[in-house]
Design a protein around this motif. Sequence first.
Motif, PDB file in Angstrom:
ATOM      1  N   CYS A 126      11.371  -6.382  -8.851  1.00 21.32           N
ATOM      2  CA  CYS A 126      10.814  -6.991  -7.646  1.00 21.32           C
ATOM      3  C   CYS A 126       9.382  -7.460  -7.868  1.00 21.32           C
ATOM      4  N   SER A 127       8.917  -8.298  -6.960  1.00 24.70           N
ATOM      5  CA  SER A 127       7.600  -8.911  -7.140  1.00 24.70           C
ATOM      6  C   SER A 127       6.494  -8.043  -6.548  1.00 24.70           C
ATOM      7  N   ASN A 128       6.853  -7.048  -5.762  1.00 25.18           N
ATOM      8  CA  ASN A 128       5.854  -6.156  -5.169  1.00 25.18           C
ATOM      9  C   ASN A 128       5.570  -5.007  -6.149  1.00 25.18           C
ATOM     10  N   PRO A 129       4.372  -4.964  -6.754  1.00 24.89           N
ATOM     11  CA  PRO A 129       4.107  -3.949  -7.783  1.00 24.89           C
ATOM     12  C   PRO A 129       4.190  -2.511  -7.272  1.00 24.89           C
ATOM     13  N   SER A 130       3.835  -2.292  -6.019  1.00 29.29           N
ATOM     14  CA  SER A 130       3.909  -0.928  -5.481  1.00 29.29           C
ATOM     15  C   SER A 130       5.362  -0.484  -5.377  1.00 29.29           C
ATOM     16  N   LEU A 131       6.212  -1.410  -4.961  1.00 29.62           N
ATOM     17  CA  LEU A 131       7.640  -1.098  -4.856  1.00 29.62           C
ATOM     18  C   LEU A 131       8.239  -0.929  -6.244  1.00 29.62           C
ATOM     19  N   GLN A 132       7.850  -1.814  -7.147  1.00 27.32           N
ATOM     20  CA  GLN A 132       8.369  -1.729  -8.513  1.00 27.32           C
ATOM     21  C   GLN A 132       8.021  -0.380  -9.130  1.00 27.32           C
ATOM     22  N   HIS A 133       6.827   0.089  -8.850  1.00 28.49           N
ATOM     23  CA  HIS A 133       6.406   1.390  -9.379  1.00 28.49           C
ATOM     24  C   HIS A 133       7.356   2.499  -8.912  1.00 28.49           C
ATOM     25  N   ILE A 134       7.684   2.486  -7.625  1.00 31.35           N
ATOM     26  CA  ILE A 134       8.579   3.513  -7.080  1.00 31.35           C
ATOM     27  C   ILE A 134       9.960   3.417  -7.731  1.00 31.35           C
ATOM     28  N   VAL A 135      10.444   2.185  -7.847  1.00 29.67           N
ATOM     29  CA  VAL A 135      11.751   1.969  -8.452  1.00 29.67           C
ATOM     30  C   VAL A 135      11.750   2.463  -9.906  1.00 29.67           C
ATOM     31  N   ASP A 136      10.677   2.172 -10.634  1.00 25.39           N
ATOM     32  CA  ASP A 136      10.584   2.606 -12.030  1.00 25.39           C
ATOM     33  C   ASP A 136      10.576   4.129 -12.146  1.00 25.39           C
TER      34      ASP A 136
ATOM     35  N   LEU B 162       0.874  -1.170   0.000  1.00 25.72           N
ATOM     36  CA  LEU B 162       0.000   0.000   0.000  1.00 25.72           C
ATOM     37  C   LEU B 162       0.920   1.231   0.000  1.00 25.72           C
ATOM     38  N   THR B 163       0.734   2.117  -0.962  1.00 27.70           N
ATOM     39  CA  THR B 163       1.573   3.314  -1.010  1.00 27.70           C
ATOM     40  C   THR B 163       1.102   4.308   0.049  1.00 27.70           C
ATOM     41  N   LYS B 164       2.061   4.841   0.797  1.00 28.05           N
ATOM     42  CA  LYS B 164       1.674   5.822   1.817  1.00 28.05           C
ATOM     43  C   LYS B 164       1.072   7.058   1.164  1.00 28.05           C
ATOM     44  N   SER B 165      -0.033   7.532   1.703  1.00 26.80           N
ATOM     45  CA  SER B 165      -0.586   8.808   1.245  1.00 26.80           C
ATOM     46  C   SER B 165       0.300   9.914   1.809  1.00 26.80           C
ATOM     47  N   PRO B 166       0.199  11.133   1.286  1.00 25.90           N
ATOM     48  CA  PRO B 166       0.956  12.232   1.883  1.00 25.90           C
ATOM     49  C   PRO B 166       0.700  12.351   3.389  1.00 25.90           C
ATOM     50  N   ALA B 167      -0.540  12.130   3.825  1.00 26.62           N
ATOM     51  CA  ALA B 167      -0.828  12.206   5.260  1.00 26.62           C
ATOM     52  C   ALA B 167      -0.060  11.120   6.004  1.00 26.62           C
ATOM     53  N   ASP B 168      -0.049   9.903   5.464  1.00 26.37           N
ATOM     54  CA  ASP B 168       0.714   8.824   6.098  1.00 26.37           C
ATOM     55  C   ASP B 168       2.184   9.209   6.193  1.00 26.37           C
TER      56      ASP B 168
ATOM     57  N   TRP C 267      -0.237   8.116  -6.025  1.00 23.83           N
ATOM     58  CA  TRP C 267       0.423   9.064  -5.129  1.00 23.83           C
ATOM     59  C   TRP C 267       1.841   9.367  -5.609  1.00 23.83           C
ATOM     60  N   ILE C 268       2.420   8.403  -6.304  1.00 25.75           N
ATOM     61  CA  ILE C 268       3.831   8.573  -6.645  1.00 25.75           C
ATOM     62  C   ILE C 268       4.037   8.721  -8.142  1.00 25.75           C
ATOM     63  N   ASP C 269       4.436   9.926  -8.541  1.00 20.08           N
ATOM     64  CA  ASP C 269       4.914  10.113  -9.898  1.00 20.08           C
ATOM     65  C   ASP C 269       6.249  10.829  -9.770  1.00 20.08           C
ATOM     66  N   SER C 270       6.849  11.162 -10.917  1.00 13.42           N
ATOM     67  CA  SER C 270       8.195  11.710 -10.837  1.00 13.42           C
ATOM     68  C   SER C 270       8.222  12.994  -9.998  1.00 13.42           C
TER      69      SER C 270
ATOM     70  N   PRO D 184      13.385   3.121  -0.519  1.00 18.67           N
ATOM     71  CA  PRO D 184      12.095   3.107  -1.232  1.00 18.67           C
ATOM     72  C   PRO D 184      10.977   2.394  -0.449  1.00 18.67           C
ATOM     73  N   MET D 185      11.361   1.400   0.356  1.00 17.66           N
ATOM     74  CA  MET D 185      10.358   0.659   1.122  1.00 17.66           C
ATOM     75  C   MET D 185       9.631   1.560   2.131  1.00 17.66           C
ATOM     76  N   TYR D 186      10.276   2.639   2.533  1.00 17.85           N
ATOM     77  CA  TYR D 186       9.648   3.549   3.497  1.00 17.85           C
ATOM     78  C   TYR D 186       8.423   4.250   2.892  1.00 17.85           C
ATOM     79  N   GLN D 187       8.337   4.305   1.570  1.00 18.32           N
ATOM     80  CA  GLN D 187       7.187   4.947   0.912  1.00 18.32           C
ATOM     81  C   GLN D 187       5.936   4.068   0.985  1.00 18.32           C
ATOM     82  N   LEU D 188       6.133   2.852   1.468  1.00 21.91           N
ATOM     83  CA  LEU D 188       5.018   1.895   1.474  1.00 21.91           C
ATOM     84  C   LEU D 188       4.624   1.522   2.890  1.00 21.91           C
ATOM     85  N   THR D 189       3.458   0.926   2.994  1.00 23.17           N
ATOM     86  CA  THR D 189       3.044   0.444   4.302  1.00 23.17           C
ATOM     87  C   THR D 189       2.290  -0.866   4.144  1.00 23.17           C
TER      88      THR D 189
END
Lengths: 432, 384
Positions: B191-201, A306-312, A357-360, A427-432
């Motif tokens: 990676c196999s996690n699509p949310s993570l892959q998106h960030i990496v991309d 789950l991608t963190k929202s800006p609030a998260d 939530w995440i674009d360039s 990068p994992m910190y952007q997720l939850t």
Amino acid sequence: MTRKLDLNASRHLVSRTGFGVEWTSVNQLVGNTPEQAINKLLRKVSYRTPGAGYFTPWNVQQNLMESSNSDHKKRMHTMMSRENHRLKEWWVGHMMNTPSPILEKMTLFWHSHFTSSLNKVEQPSLLHQQNLLLRKHALGNFGNMLKDIAKNPAMSIYLDGHLNEKHAPNENFARELLELFTVGRGHYSNHDIREVSRAFTGWGVNRYQQRHQFNHKDHDEKPKKVLGKTVQSGDEVLRVLLGSRHTANTIAKKFWSFFISDGAPDVRYTSVWATKFYQSNYDIKILLREVLTSKPFWDEKYRGTLTKSPADLVIGTLRTLPFKRMPKKEMVNIFRLLGQDLFDPPNVSGWKGGHYWIDSQTLLVRKELLSGWSGANLNTKVNRGDQYRNLSVEEYEKWLLPDKAVRELPALTGGKPRLIRSLTLDPMYQLT
Amino acid sequence: MNRREFMQFSALTTLTSAGLFPTLSLADTVNNKRRIVVLVELEGGNDGLNTLVPYTDPIYQDKKIRRNLTLSKSQVIDVGSNMGMHSSLKPLKGLWDKDQLAWVQNVGFAQPDGSHFRSRDIWETAGTFNHIPDEGWLAQVLPQRSYGVDGIVVGQGLGPMSGKRCRSVVMQDPKTFVQQAESLDDLDLECSNPSLQHIVDVQKQLHGAKDVLERSARMRHIDRYFPVRRTFNNDLRSVAKMIVGGADASVYKVSLGGFDTHASQAVPHKNLLHYLAQGLDSFSKAMISSHMWDNVVVMTYSEFGRRIKQNLSGGTDHGIAAPMLVMGGKVKGGVLYGHNPDLKNHDNWNVRHEFDIRSVYGTITENWWGYENPWANQGKIDFV
């Protein structure tokens, strides 16, 4: 699931139902069963909010708006932008300080569902009023919330409901009511939209008194046919919509995207949740319990999906780590740059969330923000989150990240701040 | 040799002529003569009938139908064939006179349902009512590359450039972008996690884009063509700087919001068209002076047009087909493509569509870029 929560499971529950992973909140739940932990989260919910300050009354604002004097107009604009900003600061401040993050998180969920914008409504007091309405029902009954929101002045103005009259039907509210708020695409026709808009004719707004106003002479009395049922009033339309299981389905699927994963909802689960929700007559707590005790919620394959929202990200980080607090004014701007401008959603469907939530652009802002925070000295005056002195690198990782770090972490010998910087920039910190 | 074989052949030998196959030809990237498309999204559903106006049509002039909104002869710029451009578009008249601006009338798609979101999805993906592809239309036609950047959005959301096959970025402006991207490391990971892959991309694309945009951040001589300070103008200025600065993107997108005019439409719509014209005028001047005008096609689009009949709030509700504005040095301009909107044979007070959006996209794809056209069965319009 009867297994007791370990650090991993507990941080998972806390981060998905609140903002961040405050050390004390996480530890309080370790050793509980999921049911016990969820009971604890839902037990003493505080509904109190701080005062939002002064809002210029509508008559004063209107005089300035309609004045031909350009100085008056300028003054009005300055005043409005100040009050708009203050309202946003009010909510951000409350998210930072609330003892019940779960309630704010749900209020934010509903703000993206039954959304309205300052930009269109142009009367901040009405958005404040709507926010209180959403919070009041956030963990209550969806049917009651829907009935209140249909009469909510900010909503009526946002979707032109107040302009919808017998001889001048305006379909804006009717369309979004069917497409976004209740049954959803594929479960109504264009004819239904026209009939629904007729049923809501005459539902006006009194901006001075900040209340709903029914204008009898503008109401179309003739019967309407909505989803195959004959109705007359707007209230009856809402009953028909609540009588459709598709409405429960719409909300259940949104809960998946909010609590489980960015990926497409698994309908095997959401349909069960929807049935329970429907049978409970739309009790939101029942739906929430159903989701939080479900198999996918605890399934490890959904950790970190789950991608963190800006609030998260913003509120969560500042509630969790002893970084230097930033002025509320600045926080509001950061929310906007990250794509979650509170009270000013991009459009009536709210924020798309997930990958969106995440674009360039927003990824750059996220990185810069975390880099700034973690590069500065830790603020020792802030007590919050500063009780984790004796953790190992692995424990830090388990606490702050939902899954293994992508990049290699430095050893603790390099100092705690360095490790925390690495963790928050991973990068994992952007997720939850 | 069929078309596809020819393209493969030319890729091997770089036999391509005059930039017909831009990314396959070495000469192109060296001479900086790429073929560029600039998309301008008019968010909310633009009232086409008050943009390119059928001002002599008795139904349009009928006060019972468009009471507060009809424009009279003096409020339009006549473009022949009984049509006129809204007077707010005056800054663009010069381009029309020089045959560098055209209108494609009555563009839309089958089974419209009036939803902003569904309609936008269809426009962005060249989808249909029943099927929305999971990548934008540009990702479906641009050749896949492993370097540089294919598309740049100044504003929000990748929209038509979304999708894994398209290397695209969203930014506020190139200067800030380059500053911020400086600190990013080049992350390469499956990676196999699509949310993570998106960030990496996204991070990978940022890294690639930074290098090609460094020059654009400077281009200060472009500023003088954009005297007006407004977000829309600033965004177009950013696009101009990137094009002149030699960024290798094939497509750019900017947007102008506020077209969902359900109430009291006349004044705000007039202002919006004025902003649009002012911005596009500045942009074309910047391109002309930089000798890039022949390499650019600018195209507007909006999720739908609006109802022929106004509502009684002084606005218009969601409609169906609407005209698209196309301009550029190589555009076959001074022409109105298609018939004038048929207000008589309407669909529930909506203008029916004459051209499918895919025929517009196909024209760009085939005539302008010379790529394989996946929508060839929809026909072409040959405005370029």
